[in-house]
Design a protein around this motif. Structure first.
Motif, PDB file in Angstrom:
ATOM      1  N   THR A  82      65.092  15.699  19.106  1.00  0.00           N
ATOM      2  CA  THR A  82      64.949  17.024  20.497  1.00  0.00           C
ATOM      3  C   THR A  82      65.911  18.109  21.123  1.00  0.00           C
ATOM      4  N   THR A  83      66.766  18.826  19.668  1.00  0.00           N
ATOM      5  CA  THR A  83      67.692  19.281  19.081  1.00  0.00           C
ATOM      6  C   THR A  83      66.159  20.395  18.391  1.00  0.00           C
ATOM      7  N   VAL A  84      66.143  19.877  17.787  1.00  0.00           N
ATOM      8  CA  VAL A  84      65.517  20.508  16.229  1.00  0.00           C
ATOM      9  C   VAL A  84      63.705  21.321  16.973  1.00  0.00           C
ATOM     10  N   ALA A  85      63.394  20.145  18.040  1.00  0.00           N
ATOM     11  CA  ALA A  85      62.303  20.943  19.142  1.00  0.00           C
ATOM     12  C   ALA A  85      62.415  21.785  19.848  1.00  0.00           C
ATOM     13  N   SER A  86      63.938  21.615  21.236  1.00  0.00           N
ATOM     14  CA  SER A  86      63.766  22.621  21.876  1.00  0.00           C
ATOM     15  C   SER A  86      64.968  23.767  21.174  1.00  0.00           C
ATOM     16  N   LEU A  87      65.470  23.780  20.182  1.00  0.00           N
ATOM     17  CA  LEU A  87      65.869  24.494  19.716  1.00  0.00           C
ATOM     18  C   LEU A  87      64.517  25.692  19.219  1.00  0.00           C
ATOM     19  N   GLY A  88      63.598  24.686  18.362  1.00  0.00           N
ATOM     20  CA  GLY A  88      62.800  26.251  17.598  1.00  0.00           C
ATOM     21  C   GLY A  88      62.042  26.474  18.696  1.00  0.00           C
ATOM     22  N   ALA A  89      61.691  26.129  19.858  1.00  0.00           N
ATOM     23  CA  ALA A  89      60.579  26.478  20.427  1.00  0.00           C
ATOM     24  C   ALA A  89      61.402  27.802  21.101  1.00  0.00           C
ATOM     25  N   ALA A  90      63.300  27.226  21.347  1.00  0.00           N
ATOM     26  CA  ALA A  90      63.578  28.278  22.260  1.00  0.00           C
ATOM     27  C   ALA A  90      63.691  29.817  21.554  1.00  0.00           C
ATOM     28  N   LEU A  91      63.939  29.662  19.961  1.00  0.00           N
ATOM     29  CA  LEU A  91      63.726  30.694  19.155  1.00  0.00           C
ATOM     30  C   LEU A  91      62.769  31.487  18.857  1.00  0.00           C
ATOM     31  N   THR A  92      61.459  30.213  19.033  1.00  0.00           N
ATOM     32  CA  THR A  92      59.943  31.139  18.429  1.00  0.00           C
ATOM     33  C   THR A  92      59.662  31.589  20.380  1.00  0.00           C
ATOM     34  N   ALA A  93      60.944  31.525  21.327  1.00  0.00           N
ATOM     35  CA  ALA A  93      60.519  32.244  22.455  1.00  0.00           C
ATOM     36  C   ALA A  93      60.630  33.322  22.601  1.00  0.00           C
ATOM     37  N   TYR A 111      58.708  32.650   7.643  1.00  0.00           N
ATOM     38  CA  TYR A 111      58.901  32.495   8.705  1.00  0.00           C
ATOM     39  C   TYR A 111      60.607  32.777   8.958  1.00  0.00           C
ATOM     40  N   ASP A 112      60.701  33.306  10.165  1.00  0.00           N
ATOM     41  CA  ASP A 112      62.241  33.539  10.167  1.00  0.00           C
ATOM     42  C   ASP A 112      63.777  32.640  10.460  1.00  0.00           C
ATOM     43  N   ILE A 113      63.186  31.515  10.235  1.00  0.00           N
ATOM     44  CA  ILE A 113      63.778  30.427  10.742  1.00  0.00           C
ATOM     45  C   ILE A 113      63.396  29.252  10.629  1.00  0.00           C
ATOM     46  N   ALA A 119      66.878  22.859  28.905  1.00  0.00           N
ATOM     47  CA  ALA A 119      66.160  24.213  28.882  1.00  0.00           C
ATOM     48  C   ALA A 119      67.121  25.452  28.548  1.00  0.00           C
ATOM     49  N   ASP A 120      67.952  25.282  29.436  1.00  0.00           N
ATOM     50  CA  ASP A 120      68.619  26.727  29.889  1.00  0.00           C
ATOM     51  C   ASP A 120      69.850  26.543  29.250  1.00  0.00           C
ATOM     52  N   ALA A 121      70.492  25.023  28.605  1.00  0.00           N
ATOM     53  CA  ALA A 121      71.250  25.146  27.174  1.00  0.00           C
ATOM     54  C   ALA A 121      70.772  24.961  26.104  1.00  0.00           C
ATOM     55  N   TYR A 122      69.825  24.765  25.693  1.00  0.00           N
ATOM     56  CA  TYR A 122      69.064  25.238  24.262  1.00  0.00           C
ATOM     57  C   TYR A 122      68.975  26.467  23.864  1.00  0.00           C
ATOM     58  N   ALA A 150      70.766  28.910  25.968  1.00  0.00           N
ATOM     59  CA  ALA A 150      71.971  29.515  25.401  1.00  0.00           C
ATOM     60  C   ALA A 150      72.295  29.430  23.985  1.00  0.00           C
ATOM     61  N   LEU A 151      72.253  28.486  23.563  1.00  0.00           N
ATOM     62  CA  LEU A 151      72.707  28.104  21.883  1.00  0.00           C
ATOM     63  C   LEU A 151      72.069  28.890  21.162  1.00  0.00           C
ATOM     64  N   ALA A 152      70.338  27.930  21.213  1.00  0.00           N
ATOM     65  CA  ALA A 152      69.701  30.044  20.310  1.00  0.00           C
ATOM     66  C   ALA A 152      70.022  31.367  20.418  1.00  0.00           C
ATOM     67  N   ALA A 153      70.142  31.952  21.869  1.00  0.00           N
ATOM     68  CA  ALA A 153      70.805  32.986  21.533  1.00  0.00           C
ATOM     69  C   ALA A 153      71.741  33.443  20.738  1.00  0.00           C
ATOM     70  N   ASN A 154      72.867  32.266  20.535  1.00  0.00           N
ATOM     71  CA  ASN A 154      73.959  32.314  20.477  1.00  0.00           C
ATOM     72  C   ASN A 154      73.194  32.426  18.907  1.00  0.00           C
ATOM     73  N   LEU A 155      73.198  31.736  18.152  1.00  0.00           N
ATOM     74  CA  LEU A 155      73.206  31.298  16.985  1.00  0.00           C
ATOM     75  C   LEU A 155      72.020  32.704  16.017  1.00  0.00           C
ATOM     76  N   LEU A 156      71.368  33.089  17.280  1.00  0.00           N
ATOM     77  CA  LEU A 156      70.875  34.080  16.408  1.00  0.00           C
ATOM     78  C   LEU A 156      71.515  35.169  17.116  1.00  0.00           C
ATOM     79  N   ASP A 157      72.399  35.721  17.635  1.00  0.00           N
ATOM     80  CA  ASP A 157      73.444  36.436  17.188  1.00  0.00           C
ATOM     81  C   ASP A 157      74.058  36.674  16.364  1.00  0.00           C
ATOM     82  N   HIS A 158      74.570  35.572  16.543  1.00  0.00           N
ATOM     83  CA  HIS A 158      75.693  35.211  15.214  1.00  0.00           C
ATOM     84  C   HIS A 158      74.922  35.139  13.285  1.00  0.00           C
TER      85      HIS A 158
END
Length: 265
Positions: free
Chosen positions: A18-29, A118-120, A237-240, A242-250
């Protein structure tokens, strides 16, 4: 530079897929070009994203045994990610790899020919500490550990952390352990916070924020062949996001990762 993140925990049912799929979708967005890699012979990631593992012409198994290049095997998903899919053949690949020298580097070498597109890259490791998980950790720049907020969640964490240390010492000295990601979190109970506090104290492991809440939407999304981000607005979805934004900023700006304090600072 392509970032490669492994999601690993040898305990099943902790929301790795779930984390891989949701995080991937959030980063794609967020306009990132994302490749997700299914390294689990059970192929739950592949199935949950709308592809039948039993009807694949080729899979990551063929990549690992050297029969195919990554670019010839990948498929697209409805969320805009690219998927390197798996099927049960992958169990056979694990046995073959055990007989090969430098077997831990097989996935890394395969991805080196494709990562410029790919970026990620996100890697869904199987629920074990076998050669497939070692391949995922050796190919990655960083690893996060999904950890369900339930009793006995810490079982096996110490062994996984020892494996990460061994990978850092032997096959991938640049592997960064980003921390534990709380999953199945229920903010209404003290039990969830107790589990996280125990893991943080016991292992000195950073706990990433935000925690991923328990919600039925994850099961509904998997059944539909898409991620939780494809449906109506919801807290999972909101949590993932936020996590995606956190990782991308990092990764892009060197920002500190947000961490979660179970009982406040």
């Amino acid at each position: 530079m392509t970032r490669v993140l492994a999601v690993a925990n040898q305990k099943g049912g902790v929301a790795k897929t779930t984390t891989v799929a949701s995080l991937g979708a959030a980063l794609t967005a967020m306009q990132q070009r994302v490749l997700i890699v299914d390294l689990d012979p059970q192929a739950c990631l592949t199935f949950s994203l709308g592809h039948d593992p039993d009807h694949l012409e080729a899979s990551v198994h063929d990549v690992l045994i050297g029969a195919q290049k990554v670019g010839n095997v990948v498929v697209e998903t409805s969320d805009g990610m690219t998927l390197l899919p798996a099927n049960i053949d992958l169990a056979g690949a694990e046995a073959l790899l055990l007989m090969r020298p430098g077997r831990e580097f097989t996935l890394r070498r395969a991805l080196d020919t494709a990562t410029s597109e790919y970026d990620i890259v996100l890697i869904d490791c199987p629920p074990s500490l076998g050669v497939l998980t070692l391949n995922g950790l050796t190919a990655a720049d960083a690893v996060i550990v999904p950890l369900q907020c339930e009793t006995l969640a810490h079982r096996g964490v110490g062994q996984l952390l020892r494996t990460v240390t061994e990978v850092q010492q032997i096959t991938n000295p640049n592997l960064a352990l980003l921390g534990a990601l709380p999953t199945l979190y229920d903010a209404r109970t003290t039990h969830s916070r107790d589990v996280l506090a125990d893991v943080s104290d016991r292992y000195g492991l950073p706990v990433l924020a935000p925690p991923i809440p328990r919600t039925v939407r994850f099961a509904e999304a998997s059944a539909s062949g898409a991620t939780i981000l494809a449906g109506r607005k919801n807290k999972g979805a909101d949590a993932y996001r936020a996590l995606a934004a956190n990782l991308l900023d990092h990764w892009q700006n060197g920002a500190e990762l947000n961490t979660f304090a179970p009982y406040g600072d």
